[in-house]
Design a protein around this motif. Structure first.
Motif, PDB file in Angstrom:
ATOM      1  N   GLY A 100      -1.114  10.970  16.209  1.00  0.00           N
ATOM      2  CA  GLY A 100       0.202  11.625  16.304  1.00  0.00           C
ATOM      3  C   GLY A 100       1.025  11.002  17.434  1.00  0.00           C
ATOM      4  O   GLY A 100       2.200  10.661  17.247  1.00  0.00           O
ATOM      5  N   ASP A 101       0.399  10.819  18.604  1.00  0.00           N
ATOM      6  CA  ASP A 101       1.115  10.215  19.741  1.00  0.00           C
ATOM      7  C   ASP A 101       1.517   8.767  19.439  1.00  0.00           C
ATOM      8  O   ASP A 101       2.622   8.329  19.779  1.00  0.00           O
ATOM      9  CB  ASP A 101       0.229  10.209  21.007  1.00  0.00           C
ATOM     10  N   LEU A 102       0.601   8.035  18.804  1.00  0.00           N
ATOM     11  CA  LEU A 102       0.909   6.622  18.488  1.00  0.00           C
ATOM     12  C   LEU A 102       2.106   6.556  17.534  1.00  0.00           C
ATOM     13  O   LEU A 102       2.994   5.721  17.698  1.00  0.00           O
ATOM     14  CB  LEU A 102      -0.307   5.931  17.850  1.00  0.00           C
ATOM     15  N   LEU A 103       2.116   7.477  16.558  1.00  0.00           N
ATOM     16  CA  LEU A 103       3.228   7.490  15.600  1.00  0.00           C
ATOM     17  C   LEU A 103       4.534   7.880  16.289  1.00  0.00           C
ATOM     18  O   LEU A 103       5.586   7.263  16.060  1.00  0.00           O
ATOM     19  CB  LEU A 103       2.926   8.464  14.448  1.00  0.00           C
ATOM     20  N   ARG A 104       4.462   8.916  17.154  1.00  0.00           N
ATOM     21  CA  ARG A 104       5.697   9.351  17.855  1.00  0.00           C
ATOM     22  C   ARG A 104       6.237   8.232  18.748  1.00  0.00           C
ATOM     23  O   ARG A 104       7.442   8.076  18.914  1.00  0.00           O
ATOM     24  CB  ARG A 104       5.446  10.634  18.653  1.00  0.00           C
ATOM     25  N   GLU A 105       5.330   7.439  19.308  1.00  0.00           N
ATOM     26  CA  GLU A 105       5.742   6.296  20.142  1.00  0.00           C
ATOM     27  C   GLU A 105       6.514   5.268  19.301  1.00  0.00           C
ATOM     28  O   GLU A 105       7.545   4.737  19.732  1.00  0.00           O
ATOM     29  CB  GLU A 105       4.464   5.680  20.739  1.00  0.00           C
ATOM     30  N   GLU A 106       6.029   5.032  18.078  1.00  0.00           N
ATOM     31  CA  GLU A 106       6.712   4.083  17.179  1.00  0.00           C
ATOM     32  C   GLU A 106       8.096   4.618  16.786  1.00  0.00           C
ATOM     33  O   GLU A 106       9.056   3.869  16.687  1.00  0.00           O
ATOM     34  CB  GLU A 106       5.883   3.850  15.898  1.00  0.00           C
ATOM     35  N   VAL A 107       8.153   5.946  16.591  1.00  0.00           N
ATOM     36  CA  VAL A 107       9.438   6.565  16.231  1.00  0.00           C
ATOM     37  C   VAL A 107      10.418   6.379  17.398  1.00  0.00           C
ATOM     38  O   VAL A 107      11.572   5.967  17.215  1.00  0.00           O
ATOM     39  CB  VAL A 107       9.263   8.071  15.921  1.00  0.00           C
ATOM     40  N   LYS A 108       9.916   6.631  18.604  1.00  0.00           N
ATOM     41  CA  LYS A 108      10.762   6.534  19.811  1.00  0.00           C
ATOM     42  C   LYS A 108      11.293   5.104  19.995  1.00  0.00           C
ATOM     43  O   LYS A 108      12.453   4.897  20.344  1.00  0.00           O
ATOM     44  CB  LYS A 108       9.907   6.941  21.015  1.00  0.00           C
TER      45      LYS A 108
ATOM     46  N   LEU B  89       8.560   8.604  10.208  1.00  0.00           N
ATOM     47  CA  LEU B  89       9.366   9.786  10.541  1.00  0.00           C
ATOM     48  C   LEU B  89       9.701  10.630   9.316  1.00  0.00           C
ATOM     49  O   LEU B  89       9.699  11.862   9.367  1.00  0.00           O
ATOM     50  CB  LEU B  89      10.650   9.350  11.271  1.00  0.00           C
ATOM     51  N   ARG B  90       9.938   9.958   8.186  1.00  0.00           N
ATOM     52  CA  ARG B  90      10.292  10.675   6.949  1.00  0.00           C
ATOM     53  C   ARG B  90       9.218  11.693   6.562  1.00  0.00           C
ATOM     54  O   ARG B  90       9.495  12.746   6.025  1.00  0.00           O
ATOM     55  CB  ARG B  90      10.450   9.672   5.798  1.00  0.00           C
ATOM     56  N   TYR B  91       7.962  11.350   6.836  1.00  0.00           N
ATOM     57  CA  TYR B  91       6.854  12.250   6.499  1.00  0.00           C
ATOM     58  C   TYR B  91       6.636  13.279   7.606  1.00  0.00           C
ATOM     59  O   TYR B  91       6.430  14.454   7.350  1.00  0.00           O
ATOM     60  CB  TYR B  91       5.563  11.442   6.295  1.00  0.00           C
ATOM     61  N   MET B  92       6.687  12.795   8.850  1.00  0.00           N
ATOM     62  CA  MET B  92       6.376  13.669   9.986  1.00  0.00           C
ATOM     63  C   MET B  92       7.339  14.847  10.089  1.00  0.00           C
ATOM     64  O   MET B  92       6.950  15.962  10.396  1.00  0.00           O
ATOM     65  CB  MET B  92       6.383  12.869  11.291  1.00  0.00           C
ATOM     66  N   GLU B  93       8.632  14.582   9.839  1.00  0.00           N
ATOM     67  CA  GLU B  93       9.589  15.687  10.018  1.00  0.00           C
ATOM     68  C   GLU B  93       9.434  16.776   8.967  1.00  0.00           C
ATOM     69  O   GLU B  93       9.867  17.892   9.150  1.00  0.00           O
ATOM     70  CB  GLU B  93      11.037  15.168  10.135  1.00  0.00           C
ATOM     71  N   LYS B  94       8.741  16.437   7.861  1.00  0.00           N
ATOM     72  CA  LYS B  94       8.492  17.455   6.825  1.00  0.00           C
ATOM     73  C   LYS B  94       7.128  18.125   7.008  1.00  0.00           C
ATOM     74  O   LYS B  94       6.763  19.039   6.287  1.00  0.00           O
ATOM     75  CB  LYS B  94       8.510  16.792   5.440  1.00  0.00           C
ATOM     76  N   GLY B  95       6.313  17.566   7.912  1.00  0.00           N
ATOM     77  CA  GLY B  95       4.965  18.104   8.109  1.00  0.00           C
ATOM     78  C   GLY B  95       3.943  17.501   7.157  1.00  0.00           C
ATOM     79  O   GLY B  95       2.826  17.996   7.041  1.00  0.00           O
ATOM     80  N   ALA B  96       4.358  16.424   6.444  1.00  0.00           N
ATOM     81  CA  ALA B  96       3.438  15.771   5.496  1.00  0.00           C
ATOM     82  C   ALA B  96       2.633  14.695   6.219  1.00  0.00           C
ATOM     83  O   ALA B  96       2.996  14.278   7.325  1.00  0.00           O
ATOM     84  CB  ALA B  96       4.248  15.139   4.372  1.00  0.00           C
ATOM     85  N   LEU B  97       1.556  14.229   5.579  1.00  0.00           N
ATOM     86  CA  LEU B  97       0.790  13.135   6.178  1.00  0.00           C
ATOM     87  C   LEU B  97       1.520  11.809   5.960  1.00  0.00           C
ATOM     88  O   LEU B  97       2.097  11.573   4.891  1.00  0.00           O
ATOM     89  CB  LEU B  97      -0.605  13.041   5.549  1.00  0.00           C
ATOM     90  N   VAL B  98       1.465  10.954   6.943  1.00  0.00           N
ATOM     91  CA  VAL B  98       2.021   9.605   6.839  1.00  0.00           C
ATOM     92  C   VAL B  98       1.036   8.803   5.971  1.00  0.00           C
ATOM     93  O   VAL B  98      -0.184   9.026   6.068  1.00  0.00           O
ATOM     94  CB  VAL B  98       2.143   9.006   8.268  1.00  0.00           C
ATOM     95  N   PRO B  99       1.521   7.879   5.117  1.00  0.00           N
ATOM     96  CA  PRO B  99       0.588   7.137   4.255  1.00  0.00           C
ATOM     97  C   PRO B  99      -0.537   6.457   5.057  1.00  0.00           C
ATOM     98  O   PRO B  99      -0.289   5.916   6.143  1.00  0.00           O
ATOM     99  CB  PRO B  99       1.492   6.102   3.574  1.00  0.00           C
ATOM    100  N   ASP B 100      -1.744   6.512   4.498  1.00  0.00           N
ATOM    101  CA  ASP B 100      -2.928   5.978   5.186  1.00  0.00           C
ATOM    102  C   ASP B 100      -2.708   4.558   5.703  1.00  0.00           C
ATOM    103  O   ASP B 100      -3.113   4.225   6.823  1.00  0.00           O
ATOM    104  CB  ASP B 100      -4.126   5.948   4.217  1.00  0.00           C
ATOM    105  N   LYS B 101      -2.073   3.728   4.867  1.00  0.00           N
ATOM    106  CA  LYS B 101      -1.915   2.314   5.216  1.00  0.00           C
ATOM    107  C   LYS B 101      -1.211   2.148   6.569  1.00  0.00           C
ATOM    108  O   LYS B 101      -1.618   1.344   7.411  1.00  0.00           O
ATOM    109  CB  LYS B 101      -1.097   1.641   4.108  1.00  0.00           C
ATOM    110  N   LEU B 102      -0.151   2.931   6.780  1.00  0.00           N
ATOM    111  CA  LEU B 102       0.622   2.811   8.027  1.00  0.00           C
ATOM    112  C   LEU B 102      -0.204   3.275   9.222  1.00  0.00           C
ATOM    113  O   LEU B 102      -0.210   2.653  10.278  1.00  0.00           O
ATOM    114  CB  LEU B 102       1.900   3.667   7.955  1.00  0.00           C
ATOM    115  N   VAL B 103      -0.915   4.399   9.044  1.00  0.00           N
ATOM    116  CA  VAL B 103      -1.689   4.969  10.161  1.00  0.00           C
ATOM    117  C   VAL B 103      -2.838   4.034  10.532  1.00  0.00           C
ATOM    118  O   VAL B 103      -3.104   3.778  11.713  1.00  0.00           O
ATOM    119  CB  VAL B 103      -2.222   6.378   9.807  1.00  0.00           C
TER     120      VAL B 103
ATOM    121  N   GLN C  65      -9.360   8.458   4.765  1.00  0.00           N
ATOM    122  CA  GLN C  65      -9.345   7.901   6.131  1.00  0.00           C
ATOM    123  C   GLN C  65     -10.757   7.898   6.723  1.00  0.00           C
ATOM    124  O   GLN C  65     -11.136   6.977   7.448  1.00  0.00           O
ATOM    125  CB  GLN C  65      -8.387   8.695   7.021  1.00  0.00           C
ATOM    126  N   ALA C  66     -11.547   8.916   6.398  1.00  0.00           N
ATOM    127  CA  ALA C  66     -12.931   8.950   6.915  1.00  0.00           C
ATOM    128  C   ALA C  66     -13.721   7.788   6.326  1.00  0.00           C
ATOM    129  O   ALA C  66     -14.530   7.154   7.018  1.00  0.00           O
ATOM    130  CB  ALA C  66     -13.588  10.280   6.543  1.00  0.00           C
TER     131      ALA C  66
END
Ligand code: AP5
Length: 232
Positions: free
Chosen positions: A50-58, A68-82, A107-108
């Motif tokens: 979550g922090d790594l993603l927020r850093e990229e958004v910032k 951001l498109r997924y995070m602001e809705k509360g959905a999971l970001v696609p596995d590939k990006l994470v 992801q596991a």
């Protein structure tokens, strides 16, 4: 490389503890709070997707804009990006407290394919009432990332970080309607991981409804149990 700590620099109780740890639990369970405590007190680096993603958004990167498109809705970001982001921050030699990953079975399985050794998975059990109260009162320092709570862990001066003097803000996804969606996603996609790791025999569970210090003590106890054996 973040997450890497030479053996000679290990301190405190860490030598006796399991050092490649996954924290599981719903939003607001206290994963970030406990991971920060482990980092400060034991030196095990906290890696939060979550922090790594927020850093990229910032920073306004391409990945951040897509996430951001997924995070602001509360959905999971696609596995590939994470996974792309996580690979830059973890290595086979790392010690880590992983917070926010894995988030689903896929992801596991990626962690397994990468042959990433995991010593312990700790599931934090919390009731819904506690979750809503914790998330709606959470504030975070914009500069150093320190986590506060308006009632449970208030800063000495309103709106200002005790550590660095930075401005505190409320996460966009801590609004009530987004919290509800995050909880739904947790139940539909993340909760299955509890069963997955239980079957592997590395799951530990702790009650995370109480005081942070009490929960931290239970966590350390769990991480020390058989920790030495595993190291040998
Ligand atoms: P992420 O940042 O991972 O959020 P989360 O899992 O929803 O968890 P939180 O950060 O909300 O809660 P926490 O358990 O860390 O609680 P905290 O310690 O802060 O993910 C955000 C988004 O990013 C996701 O929705 C998704 O879009 C995306 N994402 C991230 N990883 C992903 C992945 N792997 N795949 C796909 N998408 C991904 O505590 C909460 C509050 O309670 C704080 O105010 C704290 O001070 C207080 N508190 C904590 N413990 C206690 C206690 N014991 N007593 C009193 N107060 C407490």
């Amino acid at each position: 490389m973040k997450g890497l700590l030479p053996e000679e620099e290990l301190r405190g109780d860490i030598k006796e503890m399991k050092k490649r740890i996954i924290l599981l639990g719903p939003p607001g369970a206290g994963k970030g709070t406990l991971a920060e405590m482990l980092q400060e007190r034991e030196g095990i680096p906290h890696v939060s997707t979550g922090d790594l993603l927020r850093e990229e958004v910032k920073k306004g990167t391409d990945l951040g804009k897509r996430a951001l498109r997924y995070m602001e809705k509360g959905a999971l970001v696609p596995d590939k990006l994470v996974v792309q982001l996580l690979k830059k921050n973890l290595s086979q030699d790392s010690f880590f407290v992983l917070d926010g990953f894995p988030r689903n079975l896929q992801q596991a399985k990626i962690l397994e394919e990468e042959k990433m050794r995991i010593d312990a998975v700790v599931n934090l059990r919390v009731n819904d009432e506690t979750i809503i109260f914790r998330l709606s009162g959470r504030r975070i320092c914009r500069s150093c990332g320190k986590i506060y709570h308006l009632v449970n862990f208030p800063p000495k001066k309103e709106g200002i970080c005790d550590i660095c003097g930075g401005i505190l803000y409320q996460r966009e996804d801590d609004r009530e309607e987004v919290i509800k969606e995050r909880l739904k996603v947790y139940r539909e996609e993340t909760q299955d991981l509890v069963k997955f790791y239980k079957e592997k025999g590395i799951l530990e569970e702790i009650d995370a409804n109480g005081e942070a210090e009490e929960i931290y003590a239970s966590l350390v106890e769990v991480l020390k149990r058989n920790g030495k054996e595993r190291e040998n």
